[in-house]
Design a protein around this motif. Structure first.
Motif, PDB file in Angstrom:
ATOM      1  N   GLY A  68       0.849  -1.129  -0.057  1.00  0.00           N
ATOM      2  CA  GLY A  68       0.033   0.015   0.084  1.00  0.00           C
ATOM      3  C   GLY A  68       0.865   1.314   0.014  1.00  0.00           C
ATOM      4  O   GLY A  68       0.301   2.296   0.060  1.00  0.00           O
ATOM      5  N   GLY A  69       1.995   1.393  -0.070  1.00  0.00           N
ATOM      6  CA  GLY A  69       3.050   2.214  -0.087  1.00  0.00           C
ATOM      7  C   GLY A  69       3.248   2.874  -1.674  1.00  0.00           C
ATOM      8  O   GLY A  69       2.506   2.385  -2.500  1.00  0.00           O
ATOM      9  N   PHE A  70       4.411   3.639  -1.794  1.00  0.00           N
ATOM     10  CA  PHE A  70       4.772   3.999  -3.043  1.00  0.00           C
ATOM     11  C   PHE A  70       5.322   2.909  -3.879  1.00  0.00           C
ATOM     12  O   PHE A  70       5.905   1.930  -3.429  1.00  0.00           O
ATOM     13  N   TYR A  71       5.235   3.071  -5.301  1.00  0.00           N
ATOM     14  CA  TYR A  71       5.883   2.301  -6.005  1.00  0.00           C
ATOM     15  C   TYR A  71       7.415   2.353  -5.751  1.00  0.00           C
ATOM     16  O   TYR A  71       7.954   3.224  -5.784  1.00  0.00           O
ATOM     17  N   ARG A  72       7.900   0.902  -5.796  1.00  0.00           N
ATOM     18  CA  ARG A  72       9.466   0.876  -5.318  1.00  0.00           C
ATOM     19  C   ARG A  72      10.021   0.070  -6.388  1.00  0.00           C
ATOM     20  O   ARG A  72       9.678  -1.247  -6.481  1.00  0.00           O
ATOM     21  N   TYR A  73      11.113   0.380  -7.133  1.00  0.00           N
ATOM     22  CA  TYR A  73      11.771  -0.098  -8.230  1.00  0.00           C
ATOM     23  C   TYR A  73      12.369  -1.310  -7.741  1.00  0.00           C
ATOM     24  O   TYR A  73      12.349  -2.453  -8.569  1.00  0.00           O
ATOM     25  N   GLU A  74      12.704  -1.213  -6.465  1.00  0.00           N
ATOM     26  CA  GLU A  74      13.504  -2.761  -6.036  1.00  0.00           C
ATOM     27  C   GLU A  74      12.550  -3.522  -5.603  1.00  0.00           C
ATOM     28  O   GLU A  74      12.883  -4.464  -5.399  1.00  0.00           O
ATOM     29  N   ASP A  75      11.379  -3.560  -5.706  1.00  0.00           N
ATOM     30  CA  ASP A  75      10.293  -4.301  -5.289  1.00  0.00           C
ATOM     31  C   ASP A  75       9.379  -4.663  -6.370  1.00  0.00           C
ATOM     32  O   ASP A  75       8.266  -4.081  -6.238  1.00  0.00           O
ATOM     33  N   PRO A  76       9.565  -5.474  -7.450  1.00  0.00           N
ATOM     34  CA  PRO A  76       8.707  -5.398  -8.462  1.00  0.00           C
ATOM     35  C   PRO A  76       7.521  -6.452  -8.332  1.00  0.00           C
ATOM     36  O   PRO A  76       7.461  -7.451  -9.029  1.00  0.00           O
ATOM     37  N   VAL A  77       6.626  -5.947  -7.582  1.00  0.00           N
ATOM     38  CA  VAL A  77       5.562  -6.857  -7.297  1.00  0.00           C
ATOM     39  C   VAL A  77       4.039  -5.834  -7.253  1.00  0.00           C
ATOM     40  O   VAL A  77       4.209  -4.896  -6.560  1.00  0.00           O
ATOM     41  N   THR A  78       3.181  -6.106  -7.721  1.00  0.00           N
ATOM     42  CA  THR A  78       2.015  -5.199  -7.788  1.00  0.00           C
ATOM     43  C   THR A  78       0.761  -5.860  -7.044  1.00  0.00           C
ATOM     44  O   THR A  78       0.529  -7.371  -7.543  1.00  0.00           O
ATOM     45  N   ARG A  79      -0.097  -5.172  -6.753  1.00  0.00           N
ATOM     46  CA  ARG A  79      -1.440  -5.948  -6.134  1.00  0.00           C
ATOM     47  C   ARG A  79      -2.575  -5.254  -7.273  1.00  0.00           C
ATOM     48  O   ARG A  79      -3.744  -5.556  -6.694  1.00  0.00           O
ATOM     49  N   GLY A  80      -2.359  -4.507  -8.289  1.00  0.00           N
ATOM     50  CA  GLY A  80      -3.201  -3.585  -8.926  1.00  0.00           C
ATOM     51  C   GLY A  80      -2.638  -2.193  -9.545  1.00  0.00           C
ATOM     52  O   GLY A  80      -1.756  -1.999  -9.108  1.00  0.00           O
ATOM     53  N   PHE A  81      -3.601  -1.551 -10.382  1.00  0.00           N
ATOM     54  CA  PHE A  81      -3.151  -0.467 -10.896  1.00  0.00           C
ATOM     55  C   PHE A  81      -4.387   0.458 -10.735  1.00  0.00           C
ATOM     56  O   PHE A  81      -5.602   0.362 -11.320  1.00  0.00           O
ATOM     57  N   SER A  82      -3.928   1.558  -9.720  1.00  0.00           N
ATOM     58  CA  SER A  82      -5.245   2.385  -9.151  1.00  0.00           C
ATOM     59  C   SER A  82      -4.941   3.681  -9.940  1.00  0.00           C
ATOM     60  O   SER A  82      -4.060   3.950 -10.635  1.00  0.00           O
ATOM     61  N   LEU A  83      -6.222   4.596  -9.926  1.00  0.00           N
ATOM     62  CA  LEU A  83      -6.229   5.438 -10.831  1.00  0.00           C
ATOM     63  C   LEU A  83      -6.038   6.885 -10.190  1.00  0.00           C
ATOM     64  O   LEU A  83      -5.944   7.850 -11.015  1.00  0.00           O
ATOM     65  N   THR A  84      -5.604   7.018  -9.103  1.00  0.00           N
ATOM     66  CA  THR A  84      -5.074   8.294  -8.630  1.00  0.00           C
ATOM     67  C   THR A  84      -3.783   8.336  -7.692  1.00  0.00           C
ATOM     68  O   THR A  84      -3.790   7.243  -7.151  1.00  0.00           O
ATOM     69  N   HIS A  85      -2.930   9.064  -8.113  1.00  0.00           N
ATOM     70  CA  HIS A  85      -1.757   9.155  -7.469  1.00  0.00           C
ATOM     71  C   HIS A  85      -1.080  10.654  -7.276  1.00  0.00           C
ATOM     72  O   HIS A  85      -1.651  11.479  -7.962  1.00  0.00           O
ATOM     73  N   LEU A  86      -0.208  10.691  -6.444  1.00  0.00           N
ATOM     74  CA  LEU A  86       0.335  12.089  -6.189  1.00  0.00           C
ATOM     75  C   LEU A  86       1.856  11.635  -6.385  1.00  0.00           C
ATOM     76  O   LEU A  86       2.447  10.958  -5.791  1.00  0.00           O
TER      77      LEU A  86
END
Length: 419
Positions: A68-86
């Motif tokens: 649930g945190g920020f995208y981290r290049y070192e951790d290439p695993v995702t739980r989904g692609f959400s629509l809103t970010h800063l």
């Protein structure tokens, strides 16, 4: 926002404020800059997101990590692609309406056990450009995303096989805490909303609405909460709900588009219809590239190395992500007084002001390059003050967080006026 400090570079290296024919600067932007820890101690992150968005775009469609945190290049695993970010904020916020393509029909409630609904990927199978993002997951599913201002379109290619092709929407998860959500499924269309807030643990709030449409007809659908998965259900409400569409294996490619709004689900559908009336993915991608070219070509740089030019244009790209458009295509927006207002044609209401980060140089850059945008940004702050309790300090959506101190809006207004 830490990434916006790079705007200082722009004030030094700008050689022209007139668009100039040159190698397209879009190709010199690397949206992955800021997603990886700096090599020197204290190994800070830029807290940026590599997903698809337009300049000052309301929609920012990007992958999220499992924690649930920020995208981290070192951790290439995702739980989904959400629509809103800063991008660049010190604390996480938004990350609403994550969509995850999976193989098979859900059986375990995702709010209880998310492991079956996550996937790894290799960076060699990932591409990010301004307005566009794509990745091939370890499940064999390929996801391509292109952005409009308030909407986006995705092309999802499933691997051949006997498993059902499912699109999962887990409204229970974002980057802070979901207070409430609702979802309604009607054929190939899904609408709903998410209420959240708590930026940097403050008592701010917002509600974002969405309208999703698939070009292909699903063979079944369902919803879930923290207790059970309900195949055949078409509506759910609560802080731990979501839904899914199931397609036959014959539907190897799924085409999905979605619009968002902070006013209503009807406005989200209207934004989608007006911005992406058809299903031409490549047109949306091409238009997004053109939109970014228009703003980035205001700065023409010469000399230096290819790496230095990449740093410059990526810094400029980050500086033109926020504040974000907050009004719908019909001019409606939700004010700080919780009432719906309407703008005059040709103007935009802006939101998401990291006040103490942007008053020194970023807003001056915007005013210098894009004076009409700078004017609307300044007027939006004045309007917020008229509708609320004073000039915002760190505004998320149509609410104040009061994160950090001082009165940065004074400097923002003065800087925009001066430039």
């Amino acid at each position: 926002m830490h990434s916006l400090i790079w705007a200082r570079l722009a004030s030094v290296f700008i050689l022209s404020t007139v668009a100039f024919a040159q190698d397209n600067p879009v190709l010199q932007v690397d949206p992955f800059i800021g997603t990886q820890a700096s090599p020197q101690p204290p190994h800070d992150f830029g807290n940026t997101h590599p997903g698809a968005t337009r300049p000052f775009g309301m929609l920012y469609w990007s992958p999220d990590p499992v924690d649930g945190g920020f995208y981290r290049y070192e951790d290439p695993v995702t739980r989904g692609f959400s629509l809103t970010h800063l991008s660049g904020s010190g604390c996480g916020v938004y990350g609403d309406v994550p969509m995850m393509p999976i193989l098979g029909v859900p059986t375990v409630p995702p709010p209880v056990r998310s492991t079956p609904y996550r996937a790894g990927f290799k960076h060699a199978d990932e591409l990010a450009q301004p307005g566009y993002y794509s990745v091939k997951l370890d499940t064999g599913i390929e996801v391509k995303i292109a952005a409009e201002v308030r909407s986006g379109i995705a092309e999802i290619r499933y691997p051949p096989g006997a498993d059902a092709h499912t699109l999962l929407i887990d409204l229970s998860r974002n980057l802070t805490h979901v207070h409430d959500a609702d979802i309604a499924i009607r054929g190939s269309r899904i609408t709903g909303s998410v209420a959240s807030g708590e930026f940097c643990f403050h008592d701010n709030h917002y509600r974002v609405y969405f309208a999703l449409e698939a070009e292909e007809r699903p063979q079944s659908a369902g919803t879930f909460d923290e207790m059970q998965v309900s195949n055949g259900s078409h509506a759910a409400k609560g802080p731990r709900v979501g839904g899914y569409l199931v397609f036959t294996p014959a539907a190897e490619v799924l085409h999905v588009k979605v619009g968002i709004s902070y006013v209503s689900a009807a406005n989200a559908a209207m934004n989608l219809e007006k911005e992406i009336p058809g299903w031409d993915f490549e047109k949306v991608r091409s238009d997004a590239k053109a939109a970014w070219s228009t703003v980035l070509e205001h700065a023409v740089v010469e000399g230096g190395s290819e790496s230095q030019r990449k740093v410059f244009y990526t810094a400029m790209y980050h500086s033109l992500l926020h504040p974000t458009v907050f009004n719908d295509v019909n001019g409606q927006y939700l004010g700080f007084d919780e009432k719906v207002h309407r703008l005059a044609a040709g103007h935009n209401q802006y939101a998401n002001y990291s006040g103490w980060d942007i008053y020194r140089s970023q807003v001056q850059l915007i005013a210098l390059l894009l004076p009409d945008v700078g004017s609307d940004i300044a007027q939006s702050l004045v309007t917020d003050a008229e509708q609320g309790d004073g000039l915002p300090i760190w505004a998320v959506g149509n609410d104040e967080t009061s994160e950090m101190g001082g009165d940065p809006s004074d400097g923002i207004l003065a800087g925009i006026y001066a430039f």
